[in-house]
Write a protein that holds these residues in place. Structure first.
Motif, PDB file in Angstrom:
ATOM      1  N   PRO A 122      81.333  67.144 -40.695  1.00 28.55           N
ATOM      2  CA  PRO A 122      80.869  65.860 -41.242  1.00 28.55           C
ATOM      3  C   PRO A 122      81.963  64.790 -41.232  1.00 28.55           C
ATOM      4  CG  PRO A 122      81.370  67.373 -43.022  1.00 28.55           C
ATOM      5  CD  PRO A 122      81.641  68.119 -41.748  1.00 28.55           C
ATOM      6  N   LEU A 123      82.510  64.538 -40.060  1.00 32.75           N
ATOM      7  CA  LEU A 123      83.571  63.531 -39.918  1.00 32.75           C
ATOM      8  C   LEU A 123      83.264  62.701 -38.673  1.00 32.75           C
ATOM      9  CD1 LEU A 123      86.644  65.808 -40.794  1.00 32.75           C
ATOM     10  CD2 LEU A 123      85.675  63.985 -42.200  1.00 32.75           C
ATOM     11  N   PRO A 124      83.776  61.447 -38.634  1.00 32.64           N
ATOM     12  CA  PRO A 124      83.386  60.534 -37.544  1.00 32.64           C
ATOM     13  C   PRO A 124      83.904  60.943 -36.171  1.00 32.64           C
ATOM     14  CG  PRO A 124      84.603  59.386 -39.308  1.00 32.64           C
ATOM     15  CD  PRO A 124      84.669  60.841 -39.622  1.00 32.64           C
ATOM     16  N   ASP A 129      93.686  63.330 -33.081  1.00 34.90           N
ATOM     17  CA  ASP A 129      94.514  63.433 -31.873  1.00 34.90           C
ATOM     18  C   ASP A 129      94.720  64.892 -31.471  1.00 34.90           C
ATOM     19  OD1 ASP A 129      95.268  60.562 -31.982  1.00 34.90           O
ATOM     20  OD2 ASP A 129      96.223  61.218 -33.857  1.00 34.90           O
ATOM     21  N   LEU A 130      94.515  65.802 -32.423  1.00 36.86           N
ATOM     22  CA  LEU A 130      94.765  67.225 -32.167  1.00 36.86           C
ATOM     23  C   LEU A 130      93.711  68.040 -32.902  1.00 36.86           C
ATOM     24  CD1 LEU A 130      96.645  69.610 -31.241  1.00 36.86           C
ATOM     25  CD2 LEU A 130      97.877  69.313 -33.413  1.00 36.86           C
ATOM     26  N   ALA A 131      93.069  68.955 -32.171  1.00 36.72           N
ATOM     27  CA  ALA A 131      92.179  69.944 -32.807  1.00 36.72           C
ATOM     28  C   ALA A 131      92.786  71.306 -32.526  1.00 36.72           C
ATOM     29  CB  ALA A 131      90.776  69.848 -32.232  1.00 36.72           C
ATOM     30  N   ILE A 132      92.935  72.123 -33.569  1.00 36.77           N
ATOM     31  CA  ILE A 132      93.651  73.385 -33.409  1.00 36.77           C
ATOM     32  C   ILE A 132      92.896  74.501 -34.122  1.00 36.77           C
ATOM     33  CG2 ILE A 132      95.163  72.967 -35.426  1.00 36.77           C
ATOM     34  CD1 ILE A 132      97.455  74.218 -33.645  1.00 36.77           C
ATOM     35  N   SER A 133      93.010  75.693 -33.579  1.00 39.50           N
ATOM     36  CA  SER A 133      92.364  76.847 -34.217  1.00 39.50           C
ATOM     37  C   SER A 133      93.142  78.098 -33.844  1.00 39.50           C
ATOM     38  CB  SER A 133      90.915  76.964 -33.741  1.00 39.50           C
ATOM     39  OG  SER A 133      90.322  78.114 -34.290  1.00 39.50           O
ATOM     40  N   GLU A 134      93.578  78.823 -34.863  1.00 36.48           N
ATOM     41  CA  GLU A 134      94.198  80.130 -34.632  1.00 36.48           C
ATOM     42  C   GLU A 134      93.260  81.184 -35.220  1.00 36.48           C
ATOM     43  OE1 GLU A 134      96.918  81.734 -37.361  1.00 36.48           O
ATOM     44  OE2 GLU A 134      98.197  82.687 -35.860  1.00 36.48           O
ATOM     45  N   TYR A 135      92.546  81.869 -34.363  1.00 37.41           N
ATOM     46  CA  TYR A 135      91.574  82.875 -34.811  1.00 37.41           C
ATOM     47  C   TYR A 135      90.564  82.292 -35.795  1.00 37.41           C
ATOM     48  CZ  TYR A 135      94.173  86.746 -32.666  1.00 37.41           C
ATOM     49  OH  TYR A 135      94.768  87.616 -31.772  1.00 37.41           O
ATOM     50  N   GLU A 149      81.773  69.889 -30.259  1.00 39.16           N
ATOM     51  CA  GLU A 149      82.104  69.224 -31.528  1.00 39.16           C
ATOM     52  C   GLU A 149      83.581  68.808 -31.538  1.00 39.16           C
ATOM     53  OE1 GLU A 149      80.231  67.940 -33.390  1.00 39.16           O
ATOM     54  OE2 GLU A 149      80.774  68.032 -35.486  1.00 39.16           O
ATOM     55  N   ALA A 150      84.450  69.656 -31.020  1.00 38.72           N
ATOM     56  CA  ALA A 150      85.871  69.285 -30.926  1.00 38.72           C
ATOM     57  C   ALA A 150      86.025  68.070 -30.011  1.00 38.72           C
ATOM     58  CB  ALA A 150      86.693  70.463 -30.406  1.00 38.72           C
ATOM     59  N   ALA A 151      85.265  68.055 -28.915  1.00 37.05           N
ATOM     60  CA  ALA A 151      85.337  66.906 -27.986  1.00 37.05           C
ATOM     61  C   ALA A 151      84.886  65.628 -28.695  1.00 37.05           C
ATOM     62  CB  ALA A 151      84.471  67.171 -26.762  1.00 37.05           C
ATOM     63  N   ARG A 152      83.855  65.745 -29.514  1.00 36.79           N
ATOM     64  CA  ARG A 152      83.361  64.560 -30.257  1.00 36.79           C
ATOM     65  C   ARG A 152      84.418  64.047 -31.237  1.00 36.79           C
ATOM     66  NH1 ARG A 152      81.446  63.207 -35.046  1.00 36.79           N
ATOM     67  NH2 ARG A 152      81.537  65.288 -35.958  1.00 36.79           N
ATOM     68  N   LEU A 153      85.109  64.965 -31.881  1.00 40.23           N
ATOM     69  CA  LEU A 153      86.066  64.584 -32.930  1.00 40.23           C
ATOM     70  C   LEU A 153      87.364  64.008 -32.369  1.00 40.23           C
ATOM     71  CD1 LEU A 153      85.542  67.717 -35.184  1.00 40.23           C
ATOM     72  CD2 LEU A 153      85.046  65.353 -35.869  1.00 40.23           C
ATOM     73  N   GLY A 220      84.473  67.365 -21.061  1.00 35.74           N
ATOM     74  CA  GLY A 220      85.433  66.285 -20.847  1.00 35.74           C
ATOM     75  C   GLY A 220      86.874  66.679 -21.074  1.00 35.74           C
ATOM     76  N   PHE A 221      87.181  67.975 -21.017  1.00 41.30           N
ATOM     77  CA  PHE A 221      88.571  68.416 -21.173  1.00 41.30           C
ATOM     78  C   PHE A 221      89.168  68.797 -19.826  1.00 41.30           C
ATOM     79  CE2 PHE A 221      86.921  69.547 -25.447  1.00 41.30           C
ATOM     80  CZ  PHE A 221      87.898  68.971 -26.237  1.00 41.30           C
TER      81      PHE A 221
END
Ligand SMILES: C[S@@+](CC[C@H](N)C(=O)[O-])C[C@H]1O[C@@H](n2cnc3c(N)ncnc32)[C@H](O)[C@@H]1O
Length: 266
Positions: A122-124, A129-135, A149-153, A220-221
């Motif tokens: 729920p964010l615009p 500038d960075l989306a990150i995920s460790e496990y 969703e990461a691409a949108r954010l 788009g990545f």
């Protein structure tokens, strides 16, 4: 070619199941969270490989708006905040976020924690500038939903970085309850997507190499790196329960974890 970049998402049910599972597992992750929050130098994955060796983070994160997708106890966000980034942690589990909030208070570090699903944040648009995920979401959310969703954010030029179990590890791990990575392929490669276990109600997601590349590109990545983690000969596991998954001998011979780095096209 499987054409899987357009494959419909999983049958659902995984969000409720994973929320319940993680509210349950949360108590076993308190100690790990406390330990990682106290670490000045980030260390990654099963073998706690130091950031100085693995280079998961961009060289300079100062001033970046960052979102951690499936932040758990939010130690990655804490590391980013200490390096001058402005992180936001998103997680499904009330209990994991309760630990994260307690550790924020104990360490005198404050950043937003959002209880929610990384597949529908729920964010615009274009706010990070960075989306990150460790496990985090990269393992427990459906890639056909969380990658878009990461691409949108992300803003144009923004980076997506995630670390998860390697494809090879999953192929060498059978479907039985106590499966541990063996020296032979134990499952089919084609159509990898949703993984379930007979002794556990959680749902994981793993894709093959081609499917990951196509999914990233269609959203788009550009893929900038794909790093296969190799622990040192004396590496120690972050937690004893991880021995159920893989041995050091295995992880020295084959990659048991992988890091994807992609950049959103400008
Ligand atoms: C192993 S933790 C990873 C976070 C952190 N690196 C850690 O080890 O504590 C996995 C986290 O992903 C979260 N998670 C699972 N599915 C999610 C989803 N769809 N959206 C957001 N978080 C999710 C779980 O609640 C859990 O806290």
């Amino acid at each position: 070619m499987t054409g899987a970049a357009t494959r419909p998402p999983a049958d659902g049910g995984h969000i409720e199941r994973n929320r319940a599972a993680w509210d349950e597992y949360a108590r076993d992750f308190v100690g790990l969270g406390e330990f990682a929050w106290a670490d000045e130098e980030p260390t990654w994955g099963i073998w706690s490989v130091p950031e100085a060796e693995l280079h998961v983070l961009p060289d300079n994160v100062e001033g970046l708006d960052a979102i951690e997708l499936g932040c758990g106890t939010a130690y990655v966000s804490a590391w980013l905040a200490r390096r001058g980034a402005r992180p936001v942690g998103v997680d499904l589990s009330t209990e994991q976020l309760a630990t994260a909030r307690r550790l924020q208070a104990e360490h005198g570090l404050s950043f937003p924690l959002v209880e929610g699903n990384a597949e529908q944040v729920p964010l615009p648009d274009a706010s990070f500038d960075l989306a990150i995920s460790e496990y985090g979401a990269c393992l427990w959310a459906d890639p056909y939903l969380w990658v878009p969703e990461a691409a949108r954010l992300l803003r144009p030029g923004g980076r997506l970085v995630f670390l998860t179990n390697s494809i090879l590890l999953m192929l060498c791990t059978g479907e039985e309850a106590d499966a541990r990575a063996g020296e032979r392929l134990a499952r089919d490669y084609f159509c990898m997507h949703r993984f379930e276990w007979p002794d556990d109600d959680s749902v994981e997601f793993h894709l093959g190499w081609g499917d990951w590349v196509r999914l990233l590109r269609i959203n788009g990545f550009s893929v900038e790196d794909y790093m296969e983690v190799r622990p040192g000969p004396d590496a120690r596991m972050r937690a004893a329960f991880l021995e159920e998954i893989v041995s050091l001998d295995w992880a020295r011979r084959w990659p048991c974890e992988e890091v994807w780095k992609a950049r959103k096209d400008g």
